[in-house]
Design a protein around this motif. Sequence first.
Motif, PDB file in Angstrom:
ATOM      1  N   CYS A   1      67.640 -71.362 -31.341  1.00 17.26           N
ATOM      2  CA  CYS A   1      67.572 -70.231 -32.282  1.00 17.26           C
ATOM      3  C   CYS A   1      68.037 -68.957 -31.594  1.00 17.26           C
ATOM      4  CB  CYS A   1      66.178 -70.082 -32.875  1.00 17.26           C
ATOM      5  SG  CYS A   1      65.034 -69.019 -31.972  1.00 17.26           S
ATOM      6  N   GLY A   2      67.848 -68.865 -30.288  1.00 16.97           N
ATOM      7  CA  GLY A   2      68.397 -67.757 -29.507  1.00 16.97           C
ATOM      8  C   GLY A   2      67.539 -66.522 -29.426  1.00 16.97           C
ATOM      9  N   TYR A   3      66.447 -66.482 -30.168  1.00 27.33           N
ATOM     10  CA  TYR A   3      65.678 -65.244 -30.275  1.00 27.33           C
ATOM     11  C   TYR A   3      65.093 -64.815 -28.935  1.00 27.33           C
ATOM     12  CZ  TYR A   3      62.752 -61.732 -32.550  1.00 27.33           C
ATOM     13  OH  TYR A   3      62.179 -60.551 -32.948  1.00 27.33           O
ATOM     14  N   CYS A   4      64.676 -65.775 -28.111  1.00 25.65           N
ATOM     15  CA  CYS A   4      64.072 -65.437 -26.817  1.00 25.65           C
ATOM     16  C   CYS A   4      65.115 -65.217 -25.732  1.00 25.65           C
ATOM     17  CB  CYS A   4      63.137 -66.557 -26.367  1.00 25.65           C
ATOM     18  SG  CYS A   4      64.039 -68.048 -25.864  1.00 25.65           S
TER      19      CYS A   4
ATOM     20  N   TYR B   1      69.437 -61.185 -36.384  1.00 24.16           N
ATOM     21  CA  TYR B   1      68.434 -61.926 -37.147  1.00 24.16           C
ATOM     22  C   TYR B   1      67.929 -61.025 -38.279  1.00 24.16           C
ATOM     23  CZ  TYR B   1      68.505 -64.669 -32.867  1.00 24.16           C
ATOM     24  OH  TYR B   1      68.921 -65.412 -31.796  1.00 24.16           O
TER      25      TYR B   1
ATOM     26  N   LYS C   1      74.477 -65.076 -28.970  1.00 24.24           N
ATOM     27  CA  LYS C   1      73.071 -65.211 -28.596  1.00 24.24           C
ATOM     28  C   LYS C   1      72.856 -64.960 -27.112  1.00 24.24           C
ATOM     29  CE  LYS C   1      71.632 -68.187 -32.434  1.00 24.24           C
ATOM     30  NZ  LYS C   1      71.313 -69.563 -32.888  1.00 24.24           N
TER      31      LYS C   1
ATOM     32  N   GLY D   1      68.447 -72.475 -35.289  1.00 24.41           N
ATOM     33  CA  GLY D   1      68.510 -72.956 -33.921  1.00 24.41           C
ATOM     34  C   GLY D   1      68.964 -74.387 -33.783  1.00 24.41           C
TER      35      GLY D   1
END
Lengths: 733, 159
Positions: free
Chosen positions: B102-105, A243, A236, A66
Amino acid sequence: MRRRTFLLGAVATAGGVMIGYRSWSGSFERAARSQVEGPGEHLLAGWIKIGADDIVTVQVPHIDMGQGVHTALAMMAAEELDADWSKVRTERAPGEKTFANRFLARGWIMQNRAVPAFADGITDMVFTEAARFIDLQITGGSTAVRFTGRAGMRIVGAAARGMLVEAAARRWNVPGVRLAARDGVVTDPATGRSARFGELAEEAAQLSVPANPRLKEPREWRIVGTSPTRFDIPAKTDGSFAYGIDLALPGMVHAAIRVAPVHGERLLRVDTGPAEAMTGVERVLPLDHGVAVVAKSWWQANEAMLALEPEFSTEGQMVLSQADLEQRQDQALGSEGSSAHAQGDADAALETASAERIVEAVYRVPYLHHAAMEPINATAQFADGVLTLWAGEQDALGAKALLVELSGLGADNVIVRGLPAGGSFGRRIAPSADYLRRLVPIALAMSPRPVKLILSREEEFTHGAYRPALATRVRAALGENGLPTAWSQRFLAAPTRNEAFVLPYAIENQSLRSIDFATHVHTGTWRAVAHTQHAFWTESFVDELAHAADRDPFVYRRDMLPEGSRQRRVLETAAERASWGTPLPAGTGRGIALHECYGTWVAEVIEASLGEDGGPRVHRVVAAVDCGGLVHPDTALQQVEGGIIMGLSAALREKITLEDGRIVQTNFHDYDVFKLEDTPKIEVHFLESDAPWGGLGEPALPPVAPALANALFAATGRRIRRLPIADALAETA
Amino acid sequence: MASMTLRVNGEAIDVELDPAKPLLWVLREELGLTGTKYGCGVAACGACTIHLDGRAVRSCILPADAAEGAEITTIEAVSGGAAGVAGQLAQQAWIEMQVPQCGYCQSGMIMAVAALLGENPNPSDDEIDAAVTNICRCGTYPRIRKAVHAVARHMETAS
């Protein structure tokens, strides 16, 4: 960390030993090429691949979690390469010794001092081998841009440019010095001939790497200092960015685990029957410290896990409760510890000072959880004698070393494939990677099928690698002018490298003593590591001294900083931009804090008040940051914004607590992190300086807690000496 | 095990599964739609947000059989679903303002924002706070707020 530092030192000084490794260099370079080159592609200077289609691919020895380092490092390489930015890509460098991060090793050894030009060629070779030797490929310590980029990618880019120019010179039979390179093309101004990088790559790859490539002056930069769209962002926004948790392999099975709720305890017995009877379950595997269920899908594995009632030992020397923890901290603070820093004679100065000139306080910080959004996961497969790991590990080579140890296999039979991580903040790093210790026996048992282990959020919360819960006792004596003449501090410390206790202020007599402290609770590296507690302690106590001396907290600090210094300029800028000293609404206060972390100075001014419900409200954060220079200003801003928000969240509300030796918090419902509605106005001011570049992923976080606590003191007169602030306020209400 | 038909991203899909299996895991494990993320499993973080008939829903606690008959939209098709215009504009704004770290959310964030803007094309800050309660650990909140306002402006000029 200590082990690594020692080894680096030993290798760096043992020149004779290095010659042996040096002779391997050719085979390393050949291996590197075979690992990353595809059809029509050529690897230059060990790290930059150029294809016949002109695509330039930079190998990056850091994971994307990130922080945008892939783009920033590619920019630094592309700048010196004079590449066409639209054709630049990155790849995660293989987790192999051929891509050990020599630049990071060098940055550590030089302690971020500029590498003297005469030593450049020599140190590069020595440190390359040192890094390979100790398995160094770490993402952490805010090192990517300042070490890998500054000491590495720029030089690699310049060297590759030199090779391309030389290839053109040989092709045209002209001297290389008269040729120019720009936007991915080498041209000969005298004849007008030109050749694209993709046309020259094959010939360039046959040439030797130039020893002393010329680096550009900052005024010549055309890519560094701009903010192009980060490579990773489009994927993203549409769900296509993959991931570790999204990995799918043929024949893959899924594992859930439950580990003893009290860290370190062992599995006594488990009746595997109830899980084995459930749909989709393939195996139930008792482990040393827990139990694993392997099933066709992860949901099935986890459902079956919930049907088990494993029994665990209760033999360890555990800390049972918060009261117990504090008692042990107080007891530890009574011991001498070892000297972290000493100058003058602080104890004598305190003894002779009159009682009313002495200020003393005890501060505490709680365990904190990383709580990255992607739950911890990793995939492993043992087939044909080879163990392969797919995971978003911050330290790929450290993970490889751990797998070698756990499996008993040779290093050649262990492969680590790095994947992007959905956040990490210091969690996914080999010494803390207990989940890899669980995964390896499961993968060996399920061989040859690949196994993906996902920790349920509950398991992830209760088996973290927490920021340690620590305390400090500090005393100071004030002189005639109100400034401190002596500072005597004892602090508890986890056994990791610690440089965070250093006082930024000119105080004549100092005694800082470090006392090792550990409990059964598993701790690790949390964003900014020891800086998180030390900044809170130091900057809160300095604030107490200012108020005891009846002085303005900003002026008090400034007067102890060298005139013209970076730190003084940062402090003054934050104060000025926050309109320090101007009136605020009744009940609102301003607090200030200054801290240096990984070569970057940050000062923050926070405005805060208590709301109608008695809870703290943060209205505005102003930060001044001097990290030397900026590669990608927008990413830099984002790292500072993110650090401040994580810092506010931790300071105000976050805590991991104990009950019967177990971790109480199990998910986001009882570990309260910041949301959109909590986020105040944040203003960031970057100051450029000619100092060596500092880190940015972490340094904005440490000053947040003290600046906020100091603001609430200014607003309410209540001094906060323990975190989280919400608890401290409830206690003194 | 039960047979059912789910309508996902405009397509009718016959599945054979445990009706108690949460929709999140059906999407990820049965249908290969991995853009929807597992974050907490207790509807506390919002990483698993999808649209059910255009409304933002946390799919980690929604049993698959409760979604039968509804129109399910995931991040992979947010630009084509019921809130398609808002979804597409949100994706563009996310790139322009470089929102993700990070982009995960961010899948869940974009789904929550698209549903909000589909209903309320010009939300106030308080309305954004109330509707977007997803967790981002990297701290991208200031940019998310800016991006939502930018989309609202686009939608206003487009309409």
